[in-house]
Design an enzyme around this catalytic site. Sequence first.
Site, PDB file in Angstrom:
ATOM      1  N   GLY A   1       0.845  -1.192   0.000  1.00 13.82           N
ATOM      2  CA  GLY A   1       0.000   0.000   0.000  1.00 13.82           C
ATOM      3  C   GLY A   1       0.877   1.238   0.000  1.00 13.82           C
ATOM      4  O   GLY A   1       2.015   1.190   0.469  1.00 13.82           O
TER       5      GLY A   1
ATOM      6  N   GLN B   1       2.890  10.064   0.998  1.00 16.59           N
ATOM      7  CA  GLN B   1       4.200   9.404   1.142  1.00 16.59           C
ATOM      8  C   GLN B   1       5.128   9.721  -0.027  1.00 16.59           C
ATOM      9  O   GLN B   1       6.335   9.518   0.079  1.00 16.59           O
ATOM     10  CB  GLN B   1       4.031   7.877   1.248  1.00 16.59           C
TER      11      GLN B   1
ATOM     12  N   CYS C   1       6.372  -0.138   7.144  1.00 17.78           N
ATOM     13  CA  CYS C   1       5.937   1.029   6.374  1.00 17.78           C
ATOM     14  C   CYS C   1       7.091   1.504   5.507  1.00 17.78           C
ATOM     15  O   CYS C   1       8.225   1.583   5.979  1.00 17.78           O
ATOM     16  CB  CYS C   1       5.502   2.131   7.337  1.00 17.78           C
ATOM     17  N   LEU C   2       6.788   1.823   4.258  1.00 22.95           N
ATOM     18  CA  LEU C   2       7.834   2.295   3.348  1.00 22.95           C
ATOM     19  C   LEU C   2       8.457   3.594   3.854  1.00 22.95           C
ATOM     20  O   LEU C   2       9.598   3.893   3.531  1.00 22.95           O
ATOM     21  CB  LEU C   2       7.253   2.507   1.945  1.00 22.95           C
TER      22      LEU C   2
ATOM     23  N   HIS D   1      -4.091   1.344   7.649  1.00 24.32           N
ATOM     24  CA  HIS D   1      -2.719   1.860   7.697  1.00 24.32           C
ATOM     25  C   HIS D   1      -2.576   3.070   6.757  1.00 24.32           C
ATOM     26  O   HIS D   1      -2.041   4.112   7.153  1.00 24.32           O
ATOM     27  CB  HIS D   1      -1.737   0.742   7.314  1.00 24.32           C
ATOM     28  N   GLU D   2      -3.096   2.928   5.535  1.00 17.47           N
ATOM     29  CA  GLU D   2      -2.977   4.022   4.557  1.00 17.47           C
ATOM     30  C   GLU D   2      -3.874   5.198   4.941  1.00 17.47           C
ATOM     31  O   GLU D   2      -3.485   6.355   4.773  1.00 17.47           O
ATOM     32  CB  GLU D   2      -3.315   3.533   3.144  1.00 17.47           C
TER      33      GLU D   2
ATOM     34  N   HIS E   1      -2.142   7.344   7.284  1.00 12.88           N
ATOM     35  CA  HIS E   1      -1.161   8.231   6.633  1.00 12.88           C
ATOM     36  C   HIS E   1      -1.814   9.548   6.196  1.00 12.88           C
ATOM     37  O   HIS E   1      -1.239  10.621   6.371  1.00 12.88           O
ATOM     38  CB  HIS E   1      -0.557   7.561   5.391  1.00 12.88           C
TER      39      HIS E   1
HETATM   40 NI    NI Z   1       2.959   3.175   5.602  1.00  6.04          NI
END
Ligand code: NI
Length: 175
Positions: free
Chosen positions: A44, A49, A92-93, A134-135, A138
């Site tokens: 995701g 991000q 998480c990226l 999660h997204e 963000h």
């Molecule tokens: Ni993330």
Amino acid sequence: MILKIRTYGDPVLREKVPITDSHEVVLPYIMDMIETMYDDDGIGLSANQVGLRERFFVIGMNAFEDGRGDSIFINPEILEFSDELWDYEEGCLSVPGIRELVIRPLTIKVKYFDDKGKEHEEVLTDLAARVFQHEFDHLNGIFFVDRISPIRRRLNKKKLRALAEKHTLKQNLIM
Ligand code: NI
């Protein structure tokens, strides 16, 4: 094109992203976002991000069990949360090097617009619900590490501080 992923410490990731005016605004970014997500082995990726102030995210096809492909969620909302919770190790990226258990509702009822501007309301469960939450976090400036237990947060404090310092250092090196 692979986009640059913003990391922990970048103020853009702490902002609440405003509502996106139209699905057409996000169309030019979708392919690059999906490519960037897979390039970094993500499942995701939210628009902020990669520095975009648009309220949407992409979720990879592997999060779904109904055979849909990579999907785009514009102006997402969570209408209901199940009482049933489960914990799962998240990464998480934007927070490289940290994986922690996060407790979240198992099932959610959501609303969003797709890449054709069509409105959807549906129930998501398991991994799809997990990634969606999660997204969604963000887009509200929240990291998964904000949701881990205080003791685990304390144990990760150094790593998080190092990430934030690395971000600041990179900023200073831009001339
Ligand atoms: Ni993330």
